[in-house]
Design a protein around this motif. Sequence first.
Motif, PDB file in Angstrom:
ATOM      1  N   LEU A 187       0.831  -1.195   0.000  1.00  0.00           N
ATOM      2  CA  LEU A 187       0.000   0.000   0.000  1.00  0.00           C
ATOM      3  C   LEU A 187       0.867   1.246   0.000  1.00  0.00           C
ATOM      4  CD1 LEU A 187      -2.332  -1.209   2.894  1.00  0.00           C
ATOM      5  CD2 LEU A 187      -3.028  -1.064   0.492  1.00  0.00           C
ATOM      6  N   ASP A 188       0.246   2.362  -0.324  1.00  0.00           N
ATOM      7  CA  ASP A 188       0.931   3.646  -0.229  1.00  0.00           C
ATOM      8  C   ASP A 188       1.294   3.906   1.235  1.00  0.00           C
ATOM      9  OD1 ASP A 188       1.399   6.428  -1.679  1.00  0.00           O
ATOM     10  OD2 ASP A 188       0.444   6.846   0.253  1.00  0.00           O
ATOM     11  N   SER A 189       2.411   4.533   1.469  1.00  0.00           N
ATOM     12  CA  SER A 189       2.890   4.762   2.833  1.00  0.00           C
ATOM     13  C   SER A 189       1.908   5.601   3.659  1.00  0.00           C
ATOM     14  CB  SER A 189       4.261   5.436   2.815  1.00  0.00           C
ATOM     15  OG  SER A 189       4.207   6.692   2.132  1.00  0.00           O
ATOM     16  N   ALA A 190       1.209   6.530   3.017  1.00  0.00           N
ATOM     17  CA  ALA A 190       0.240   7.359   3.729  1.00  0.00           C
ATOM     18  C   ALA A 190      -0.950   6.526   4.196  1.00  0.00           C
ATOM     19  CB  ALA A 190      -0.236   8.495   2.828  1.00  0.00           C
ATOM     20  N   VAL A 191      -1.363   5.572   3.389  1.00  0.00           N
ATOM     21  CA  VAL A 191      -2.467   4.681   3.754  1.00  0.00           C
ATOM     22  C   VAL A 191      -2.065   3.798   4.925  1.00  0.00           C
ATOM     23  CG1 VAL A 191      -3.896   2.755   2.963  1.00  0.00           C
ATOM     24  CG2 VAL A 191      -3.481   4.704   1.450  1.00  0.00           C
ATOM     25  N   ILE A 192      -0.862   3.274   4.877  1.00  0.00           N
ATOM     26  CA  ILE A 192      -0.363   2.445   5.983  1.00  0.00           C
ATOM     27  C   ILE A 192      -0.309   3.265   7.271  1.00  0.00           C
ATOM     28  CG2 ILE A 192       1.657   1.209   6.873  1.00  0.00           C
ATOM     29  CD1 ILE A 192       2.262   0.354   4.004  1.00  0.00           C
ATOM     30  N   ALA A 193       0.112   4.515   7.153  1.00  0.00           N
ATOM     31  CA  ALA A 193       0.193   5.393   8.320  1.00  0.00           C
ATOM     32  C   ALA A 193      -1.190   5.664   8.909  1.00  0.00           C
ATOM     33  CB  ALA A 193       0.880   6.695   7.943  1.00  0.00           C
ATOM     34  N   ASN A 194      -2.179   5.872   8.054  1.00  0.00           N
ATOM     35  CA  ASN A 194      -3.548   6.116   8.526  1.00  0.00           C
ATOM     36  C   ASN A 194      -4.102   4.894   9.249  1.00  0.00           C
ATOM     37  OD1 ASN A 194      -3.504   8.662   7.385  1.00  0.00           O
ATOM     38  ND2 ASN A 194      -4.581   8.041   5.521  1.00  0.00           N
ATOM     39  N   ARG A 195      -3.903   3.726   8.673  1.00  0.00           N
ATOM     40  CA  ARG A 195      -4.374   2.482   9.289  1.00  0.00           C
ATOM     41  C   ARG A 195      -3.700   2.279  10.631  1.00  0.00           C
ATOM     42  NH1 ARG A 195      -2.887  -2.850   6.065  1.00  0.00           N
ATOM     43  NH2 ARG A 195      -0.835  -2.266   6.891  1.00  0.00           N
ATOM     44  N   LEU A 196      -2.398   2.526  10.698  1.00  0.00           N
ATOM     45  CA  LEU A 196      -1.647   2.347  11.932  1.00  0.00           C
ATOM     46  C   LEU A 196      -2.085   3.340  13.000  1.00  0.00           C
ATOM     47  CD1 LEU A 196       0.597   0.947  13.507  1.00  0.00           C
ATOM     48  CD2 LEU A 196       2.226   2.574  12.485  1.00  0.00           C
ATOM     49  N   LEU A 197      -2.348   4.568  12.602  1.00  0.00           N
ATOM     50  CA  LEU A 197      -2.798   5.571  13.575  1.00  0.00           C
ATOM     51  C   LEU A 197      -4.116   5.152  14.207  1.00  0.00           C
ATOM     52  CD1 LEU A 197      -2.745   8.291  15.016  1.00  0.00           C
ATOM     53  CD2 LEU A 197      -3.757   9.317  12.946  1.00  0.00           C
ATOM     54  N   LEU A 198      -5.068   4.719  13.379  1.00  0.00           N
ATOM     55  CA  LEU A 198      -6.353   4.265  13.903  1.00  0.00           C
ATOM     56  C   LEU A 198      -6.160   3.117  14.873  1.00  0.00           C
ATOM     57  CD1 LEU A 198      -9.451   4.276  13.933  1.00  0.00           C
ATOM     58  CD2 LEU A 198      -9.389   2.809  11.892  1.00  0.00           C
ATOM     59  N   ARG A 199      -5.369   2.136  14.483  1.00  0.00           N
ATOM     60  CA  ARG A 199      -5.159   0.970  15.344  1.00  0.00           C
ATOM     61  C   ARG A 199      -4.439   1.346  16.641  1.00  0.00           C
ATOM     62  NH1 ARG A 199      -3.082  -5.025  13.467  1.00  0.00           N
ATOM     63  NH2 ARG A 199      -3.110  -5.984  15.540  1.00  0.00           N
ATOM     64  N   THR A 200      -3.436   2.187  16.540  1.00  0.00           N
ATOM     65  CA  THR A 200      -2.660   2.573  17.718  1.00  0.00           C
ATOM     66  C   THR A 200      -3.520   3.285  18.757  1.00  0.00           C
ATOM     67  OG1 THR A 200      -0.630   2.771  16.400  1.00  0.00           O
ATOM     68  CG2 THR A 200      -0.678   3.904  18.527  1.00  0.00           C
ATOM     69  N   VAL A 201      -4.324   4.233  18.296  1.00  0.00           N
ATOM     70  CA  VAL A 201      -5.161   4.985  19.233  1.00  0.00           C
ATOM     71  C   VAL A 201      -6.274   4.113  19.797  1.00  0.00           C
ATOM     72  CG1 VAL A 201      -6.652   6.996  19.522  1.00  0.00           C
ATOM     73  CG2 VAL A 201      -4.614   7.165  18.090  1.00  0.00           C
ATOM     74  N   MET A 202      -6.901   3.306  18.971  1.00  0.00           N
ATOM     75  CA  MET A 202      -7.961   2.425  19.463  1.00  0.00           C
ATOM     76  C   MET A 202      -7.418   1.454  20.506  1.00  0.00           C
ATOM     77  SD  MET A 202     -10.885   3.272  18.044  1.00  0.00           S
ATOM     78  CE  MET A 202     -12.003   1.860  18.109  1.00  0.00           C
ATOM     79  N   GLN A 203      -6.296   0.860  20.230  1.00  0.00           N
ATOM     80  CA  GLN A 203      -5.721  -0.105  21.167  1.00  0.00           C
ATOM     81  C   GLN A 203      -5.283   0.560  22.463  1.00  0.00           C
ATOM     82  OE1 GLN A 203      -2.667  -2.146  18.851  1.00  0.00           O
ATOM     83  NE2 GLN A 203      -4.102  -3.751  18.270  1.00  0.00           N
ATOM     84  N   ALA A 204      -4.865   1.809  22.389  1.00  0.00           N
ATOM     85  CA  ALA A 204      -4.421   2.526  23.584  1.00  0.00           C
ATOM     86  C   ALA A 204      -5.552   2.705  24.595  1.00  0.00           C
ATOM     87  CB  ALA A 204      -3.859   3.888  23.190  1.00  0.00           C
ATOM     88  N   TYR A 205      -6.789   2.634  24.125  1.00  0.00           N
ATOM     89  CA  TYR A 205      -7.936   2.857  25.010  1.00  0.00           C
ATOM     90  C   TYR A 205      -8.835   1.629  25.134  1.00  0.00           C
ATOM     91  CZ  TYR A 205      -6.264   7.596  24.966  1.00  0.00           C
ATOM     92  OH  TYR A 205      -5.457   8.715  25.107  1.00  0.00           O
ATOM     93  N   GLY A 206      -8.244   0.453  24.952  1.00  0.00           N
ATOM     94  CA  GLY A 206      -8.952  -0.770  25.302  1.00  0.00           C
ATOM     95  C   GLY A 206      -9.638  -1.522  24.193  1.00  0.00           C
ATOM     96  N   PHE A 207      -9.344  -1.194  22.937  1.00  0.00           N
ATOM     97  CA  PHE A 207      -9.982  -1.884  21.824  1.00  0.00           C
ATOM     98  C   PHE A 207      -9.000  -2.834  21.142  1.00  0.00           C
ATOM     99  CE2 PHE A 207     -12.473   1.891  22.473  1.00  0.00           C
ATOM    100  CZ  PHE A 207     -13.779   1.478  22.264  1.00  0.00           C
ATOM    101  N   THR A 208      -9.528  -3.931  20.651  1.00  0.00           N
ATOM    102  CA  THR A 208      -8.726  -4.936  19.948  1.00  0.00           C
ATOM    103  C   THR A 208      -9.155  -4.990  18.491  1.00  0.00           C
ATOM    104  OG1 THR A 208      -8.466  -6.269  21.950  1.00  0.00           O
ATOM    105  CG2 THR A 208      -8.102  -7.382  19.846  1.00  0.00           C
ATOM    106  N   ALA A 209      -8.172  -4.973  17.597  1.00  0.00           N
ATOM    107  CA  ALA A 209      -8.444  -4.989  16.167  1.00  0.00           C
ATOM    108  C   ALA A 209      -8.753  -6.403  15.691  1.00  0.00           C
ATOM    109  CB  ALA A 209      -7.245  -4.436  15.400  1.00  0.00           C
ATOM    110  N   LEU A 210      -9.623  -6.500  14.688  1.00  0.00           N
ATOM    111  CA  LEU A 210      -9.850  -7.760  13.999  1.00  0.00           C
ATOM    112  C   LEU A 210      -8.836  -7.837  12.873  1.00  0.00           C
ATOM    113  CD1 LEU A 210     -11.615 -10.303  13.574  1.00  0.00           C
ATOM    114  CD2 LEU A 210     -13.058  -8.931  12.060  1.00  0.00           C
TER     115      LEU A 210
END
Length: 250
Positions: A187-210
């Motif tokens: 994927l484009d690096s910007a897309v990977i960064a967006n996906r990672l940001l969402l996952r990082t913040v969600m996980q920081a507050y108690g959510f688990t990714a599928l």
Amino acid sequence: MKYRHILNILGASLLFTGASIFAQRPNAVPENKYGLKVISNQASYAATIALDSNQRMVAVKDYFSPVLTNWYYARPGNFTGQVLYQNPEVLVRLPVAKALARVQAALRQRGFSLLFYDAYRPYSVTEKMWKIVPDERYAANPAKGSGHNRGIAVDVTLADLATGRELAMPTGFDDFSEKAHHDYMQLDSAVIANRLLLRTVMQAYGFTALSTEWWHYSYTGNAATDTATRFGILNLPFEAFLRRADQSLK
């Protein structure tokens, strides 16, 4: 004899009261054909709240605003090809709403916002999805129930806070391909960064990714106490959690 009679009456009254309370408890909900106890009436739902206030379903809009949405299941252009519900609301359990508010606050500092595709959905919607796509890679099996039915799962993406425009992600919503997996990296690096940001913040507050869906997150909180089995399966319409009478349970 007089006192014994009074005691007998009191005993019978307590027995009746106890039986009534027990009948309203979650474990008194009858099992469906899959052996699941699905809460489908207000009395049973209210009984769960009486035992544990964290069972309460709340509207996310009461915890932060604006709440950005894109309801694919409220229009026919979704993977089922049909409207699955009408007049949806972003509803989740109380601790999930509080966690999402913390996620939103963290994203806001970066100029972003959550955008919801789906949150709570009635169990009957899961049954409809399964009839059309009986494949656990793409739809929840009604024999198990879904985190969405339990009010602990959300489908989300990131949006620009100022414009509401969705950020670029690996795929659109409900793209059932390897490209939607979290480990897909072509994927484009910007897309990977967006996906990672969402996952990082969600996980920081108690959510688990599928792992197979970049948009799907389940609240686990403190895994020792906040598990999927703690929250029962619900089959109530959105309106049931928004009625004025239900606000007395706050």
